[in-house]
Structure formats: C-alpha cells, structure tokens
Write a protein that holds these residues in place. Structure first.
Motif, PDB file in Angstrom:
ATOM      1  N   TYR A  33       0.834  -1.203   0.000  1.00  0.00           N
ATOM      2  CA  TYR A  33       0.000   0.000   0.000  1.00  0.00           C
ATOM      3  C   TYR A  33       0.872   1.256   0.000  1.00  0.00           C
ATOM      4  O   TYR A  33       0.608   2.209  -0.741  1.00  0.00           O
ATOM      5  CB  TYR A  33      -0.926  -0.003   1.215  1.00  0.00           C
ATOM      6  CG  TYR A  33      -1.909   1.142   1.241  1.00  0.00           C
ATOM      7  CD1 TYR A  33      -3.159   1.027   0.647  1.00  0.00           C
ATOM      8  CD2 TYR A  33      -1.581   2.349   1.847  1.00  0.00           C
ATOM      9  CE1 TYR A  33      -4.065   2.084   0.655  1.00  0.00           C
ATOM     10  CE2 TYR A  33      -2.464   3.409   1.860  1.00  0.00           C
ATOM     11  CZ  TYR A  33      -3.707   3.276   1.269  1.00  0.00           C
ATOM     12  OH  TYR A  33      -4.576   4.326   1.271  1.00  0.00           O
ATOM     13  N   TYR A  60     -10.540  -2.117   7.412  1.00  0.00           N
ATOM     14  CA  TYR A  60     -10.287  -0.691   7.182  1.00  0.00           C
ATOM     15  C   TYR A  60      -9.202  -0.499   6.125  1.00  0.00           C
ATOM     16  O   TYR A  60      -9.367   0.287   5.182  1.00  0.00           O
ATOM     17  CB  TYR A  60      -9.869  -0.050   8.504  1.00  0.00           C
ATOM     18  CG  TYR A  60      -9.344   1.359   8.382  1.00  0.00           C
ATOM     19  CD1 TYR A  60     -10.198   2.422   8.134  1.00  0.00           C
ATOM     20  CD2 TYR A  60      -7.984   1.623   8.529  1.00  0.00           C
ATOM     21  CE1 TYR A  60      -9.714   3.721   8.025  1.00  0.00           C
ATOM     22  CE2 TYR A  60      -7.489   2.913   8.427  1.00  0.00           C
ATOM     23  CZ  TYR A  60      -8.353   3.960   8.169  1.00  0.00           C
ATOM     24  OH  TYR A  60      -7.877   5.241   8.068  1.00  0.00           O
ATOM     25  N   ASN A  61      -8.107  -1.227   6.259  1.00  0.00           N
ATOM     26  CA  ASN A  61      -7.022  -1.132   5.280  1.00  0.00           C
ATOM     27  C   ASN A  61      -7.463  -1.638   3.906  1.00  0.00           C
ATOM     28  O   ASN A  61      -7.057  -1.093   2.867  1.00  0.00           O
ATOM     29  CB  ASN A  61      -5.812  -1.928   5.766  1.00  0.00           C
ATOM     30  CG  ASN A  61      -5.154  -1.298   6.977  1.00  0.00           C
ATOM     31  OD1 ASN A  61      -5.230  -0.086   7.171  1.00  0.00           O
ATOM     32  ND2 ASN A  61      -4.518  -2.111   7.809  1.00  0.00           N
ATOM     33  N   ASN A  64      -9.427   1.107   2.295  1.00  0.00           N
ATOM     34  CA  ASN A  64      -8.549   2.150   1.762  1.00  0.00           C
ATOM     35  C   ASN A  64      -7.943   1.719   0.426  1.00  0.00           C
ATOM     36  O   ASN A  64      -7.826   2.523  -0.510  1.00  0.00           O
ATOM     37  CB  ASN A  64      -7.434   2.447   2.757  1.00  0.00           C
ATOM     38  CG  ASN A  64      -7.958   3.122   4.016  1.00  0.00           C
ATOM     39  OD1 ASN A  64      -9.048   3.682   4.021  1.00  0.00           O
ATOM     40  ND2 ASN A  64      -7.185   3.064   5.085  1.00  0.00           N
ATOM     41  N   SER A  65      -7.553   0.441   0.339  1.00  0.00           N
ATOM     42  CA  SER A  65      -6.967  -0.073  -0.904  1.00  0.00           C
ATOM     43  C   SER A  65      -7.990  -0.024  -2.038  1.00  0.00           C
ATOM     44  O   SER A  65      -7.673   0.385  -3.169  1.00  0.00           O
ATOM     45  CB  SER A  65      -6.472  -1.505  -0.699  1.00  0.00           C
ATOM     46  OG  SER A  65      -5.486  -1.566   0.316  1.00  0.00           O
ATOM     47  N   TYR A  67     -10.567   1.922  -2.307  1.00  0.00           N
ATOM     48  CA  TYR A  67     -10.844   3.311  -2.699  1.00  0.00           C
ATOM     49  C   TYR A  67      -9.756   3.829  -3.626  1.00  0.00           C
ATOM     50  O   TYR A  67     -10.032   4.503  -4.617  1.00  0.00           O
ATOM     51  CB  TYR A  67     -10.963   4.199  -1.468  1.00  0.00           C
ATOM     52  CG  TYR A  67     -11.242   5.637  -1.822  1.00  0.00           C
ATOM     53  CD1 TYR A  67     -12.504   6.028  -2.254  1.00  0.00           C
ATOM     54  CD2 TYR A  67     -10.228   6.593  -1.755  1.00  0.00           C
ATOM     55  CE1 TYR A  67     -12.766   7.349  -2.610  1.00  0.00           C
ATOM     56  CE2 TYR A  67     -10.475   7.915  -2.111  1.00  0.00           C
ATOM     57  CZ  TYR A  67     -11.750   8.279  -2.532  1.00  0.00           C
ATOM     58  OH  TYR A  67     -11.996   9.591  -2.899  1.00  0.00           O
ATOM     59  N   ARG A  68      -8.503   3.489  -3.316  1.00  0.00           N
ATOM     60  CA  ARG A  68      -7.389   3.899  -4.166  1.00  0.00           C
ATOM     61  C   ARG A  68      -7.460   3.247  -5.541  1.00  0.00           C
ATOM     62  O   ARG A  68      -6.955   3.800  -6.527  1.00  0.00           O
ATOM     63  CB  ARG A  68      -6.064   3.543  -3.491  1.00  0.00           C
ATOM     64  CG  ARG A  68      -5.779   4.327  -2.234  1.00  0.00           C
ATOM     65  CD  ARG A  68      -5.505   5.781  -2.546  1.00  0.00           C
ATOM     66  NE  ARG A  68      -5.053   6.504  -1.375  1.00  0.00           N
ATOM     67  CZ  ARG A  68      -4.693   7.784  -1.382  1.00  0.00           C
ATOM     68  NH1 ARG A  68      -4.762   8.472  -2.507  1.00  0.00           N
ATOM     69  NH2 ARG A  68      -4.303   8.372  -0.268  1.00  0.00           N
ATOM     70  N   ALA A  75     -15.029  -0.454  -1.302  1.00  0.00           N
ATOM     71  CA  ALA A  75     -14.468   0.289  -0.174  1.00  0.00           C
ATOM     72  C   ALA A  75     -15.527   0.477   0.912  1.00  0.00           C
ATOM     73  O   ALA A  75     -15.263   0.247   2.103  1.00  0.00           O
ATOM     74  CB  ALA A  75     -13.936   1.636  -0.647  1.00  0.00           C
ATOM     75  N   TYR A  79     -15.512  -0.884   4.806  1.00  0.00           N
ATOM     76  CA  TYR A  79     -15.678   0.004   5.968  1.00  0.00           C
ATOM     77  C   TYR A  79     -16.888  -0.418   6.807  1.00  0.00           C
ATOM     78  O   TYR A  79     -16.845  -0.386   8.045  1.00  0.00           O
ATOM     79  CB  TYR A  79     -15.854   1.453   5.517  1.00  0.00           C
ATOM     80  CG  TYR A  79     -14.644   2.063   4.850  1.00  0.00           C
ATOM     81  CD1 TYR A  79     -13.359   1.801   5.319  1.00  0.00           C
ATOM     82  CD2 TYR A  79     -14.771   2.917   3.750  1.00  0.00           C
ATOM     83  CE1 TYR A  79     -12.245   2.361   4.706  1.00  0.00           C
ATOM     84  CE2 TYR A  79     -13.673   3.482   3.127  1.00  0.00           C
ATOM     85  CZ  TYR A  79     -12.407   3.200   3.616  1.00  0.00           C
ATOM     86  OH  TYR A  79     -11.308   3.762   3.004  1.00  0.00           O
ATOM     87  N   ASP A  91     -11.908   6.089  12.591  1.00  0.00           N
ATOM     88  CA  ASP A  91     -11.262   6.254  11.280  1.00  0.00           C
ATOM     89  C   ASP A  91     -12.086   5.596  10.177  1.00  0.00           C
ATOM     90  O   ASP A  91     -12.246   6.160   9.083  1.00  0.00           O
ATOM     91  CB  ASP A  91      -9.860   5.649  11.310  1.00  0.00           C
ATOM     92  CG  ASP A  91      -8.881   6.491  12.111  1.00  0.00           C
ATOM     93  OD1 ASP A  91      -9.212   7.663  12.383  1.00  0.00           O
ATOM     94  OD2 ASP A  91      -7.809   5.978  12.472  1.00  0.00           O
ATOM     95  N   ASN A  95     -13.886   7.624   7.048  1.00  0.00           N
ATOM     96  CA  ASN A  95     -13.657   7.277   5.644  1.00  0.00           C
ATOM     97  C   ASN A  95     -14.938   6.842   4.950  1.00  0.00           C
ATOM     98  O   ASN A  95     -15.151   7.121   3.763  1.00  0.00           O
ATOM     99  CB  ASN A  95     -12.604   6.174   5.538  1.00  0.00           C
ATOM    100  CG  ASN A  95     -11.202   6.699   5.769  1.00  0.00           C
ATOM    101  OD1 ASN A  95     -11.036   7.818   6.255  1.00  0.00           O
ATOM    102  ND2 ASN A  95     -10.198   5.908   5.451  1.00  0.00           N
TER     103      ASN A  95
END
Length: 261
Positions: A33, A60-61, A64-65, A67-68, A75, A79, A91, A95
């Motif tokens: 990441y 959560y991670n 984030n991945s 979403y990127r 995503a 979440y 967090d 997000n």
C-alpha cells in the motif's frame, strides 16, 4: 503429564506460527500500500482475512486499498464490515462518510427518523460495551437501594429512592440498546452495489423494455434486502433480490451486482 505438556507446547507453537504468518501478511500488505501497489495490497489483505480471521483494522485497510483502486462500492463494503466488528472505530466511520459523500447517487432516507436515530445511538458502543454499561448502572442502582434502606436521613433516603428508580430505568434502556446493537452487528439483510452501474427491474428478470426498468443505480449504494427468488435457465441459476432503496423506491436487482455486508 509430559505428553500433555508436549501437546500444549505444540499447540502454542502452531498458534504462534499462525499469528506470525498473519502479521507477516499484514506487513506485506502495508508495504504494498505504501508503495502504491494497491491491487497487491488488497489481495494480501483479503488473504489475511480469509486465512486468519477478520479484524476491523484489516477491513479498514482493505477499504482504503479499494478506494485507491477506484472501487468505492467495495471500499464502502469493507468500511461497513469494519464497523460491524467495532462501531467505535472512528477512522473507518470517517472514511465511510467521506466515500459516501462522493457517490454518484444521493440516497433517500430508509426507515423512520426515530428508528434511525436509535440505531445511530446503539452503534456508539459495541453490544458488549452496552452490556457492561448496563451492569455498571445496575450496580449504582443497588447502591442507591442500600442508601435508601440503611440511612435515616430523609433527603438521602429520597435521593436513594428516586435515584434508584432512575438508574434502574437507564439500566433497562442500556440492555435494550445492547440487544439492538447486537442485531445491527449480525444483520444479513443489508448489501452494497459493487458494480459500476446496474439497472434495477420492476420484476425478478432482465428488463425487456424501458417499462420494466425501475431505475439506474451506481456502485456504493446501500440496499435492504426484502426477498429473493432464483431464476433457472438450463444449468445456470441467477438469484434476484427484492430490495428497498429508500422509503419511496423498491425494485429487483441481480445478485451479481451486490454483496451482503
């Protein structure tokens, strides 16, 4: 005794090796990441979840991945799953709100104002957190009862009596909230659209013309599943879900377009 010790040591070593492997996968995913290899990071986070169990941090991670990678639907799904495990994970909630605010579709309210407010209140703590809060409040209630019984002073007796009643009611409310939080965390009737876009139908089949097209929705929209039906054609089967989008819209959607939270 020695055999038991050997077995216990073997189990401990196996558990330690498993934890180490899970930690290694997590570290590899974090490194990917950080190096902007988001597809590799997502794959490693999914592998860690599949092989070694879920955690709010992993989801959560993973979110984030996704979403990127430009996959807001997946995503949001990640979440939401993180918050199912730990609703106090700020967090993940931040997000989630960030991604929801950038969706193509603006979703209307589903359910009543009071029920939604109660659900938001229930998710301020985990079900166990509400249960412990109820226990602590009940203990204070018992202290008020003792104060009422053991004291002769009128003012203190009144404080113990009315305070005990109030704390008892709050304790019952906390118990009911714990049950609601538990129901929310284990619900299987909510799903998220994970494809870029999909046309919902007025019946459980592909729309034959525009009259059978209910609406067009894009990924990330959260739906409540009300019913389902399987469509069988030759050897393949496709399931359709009757879903509620908001208080004014209801339609059918293909199972391949959504994933349950």
């Amino acid at each position: 005794m020695k055999i038991f010790q050997i077995i216990s040591l073997s189990a401990a070593l196996t558990l330690s090796a498993s934890s180490l492997t899970a930690r290694t996968l997590d570290q590899q995913a974090d490194s990917a990441y950080s190096a902007d290899r988001f597809e590799e990071a997502a794959a490693l986070y999914r592998q860690a979840i599949d092989e070694y169990g879920t955690s709010p941090e992993l989801y959560y991670n993973l979110g984030n991945s996704y979403y990127r990678l430009g996959a807001p639907g997946k995503a949001i799904l990640a979440y939401e799953r993180a918050l199912r495990i730990d609703p106090t994970f700020s967090d993940a909630r931040t997000n989630l709100e960030f991604v929801n605010a950038r969706l193509a579709d603006r979703q209307g309210e589903r359910g009543s104002f009071m029920s939604n407010a109660f659900d938001r209140f229930a998710t301020l703590l985990t079900p166990n957190g509400w249960a412990w809060a109820a226990f602590a409040i009940f203990a204070l209630c018992m202290a008020c009862v003792a104060m009422y019984i053991l004291t002769d002073t009128v003012i203190i007796r009144k404080a113990g009596f009315f305070g005990g009643i109030l704390l008892l009611l709050i304790s019952v409310g906390a118990i009911l909230t714990a049950f609601r939080a538990r129901k929310i965390s284990t619900a299987h009737d909510l799903a998220v659209i994970i494809v870029p876009s999909t046309i919902l139908s007025t019946s459980p089949r592909e729309p034959k013309d525009r009259n059978e097209e209910a609406m067009l929705l894009h990924e990330g929209v959260k739906l409540q599943i009300l019913d389902s039906i399987s469509e069988r054609s030759d050897t393949t089967g496709l399931k359709w879900f009757d879903v509620q989008i908001d208080n004014h819209h209801r339609a059918w959607i293909k199972s391949t377009a959504i994933e349950k939270i």
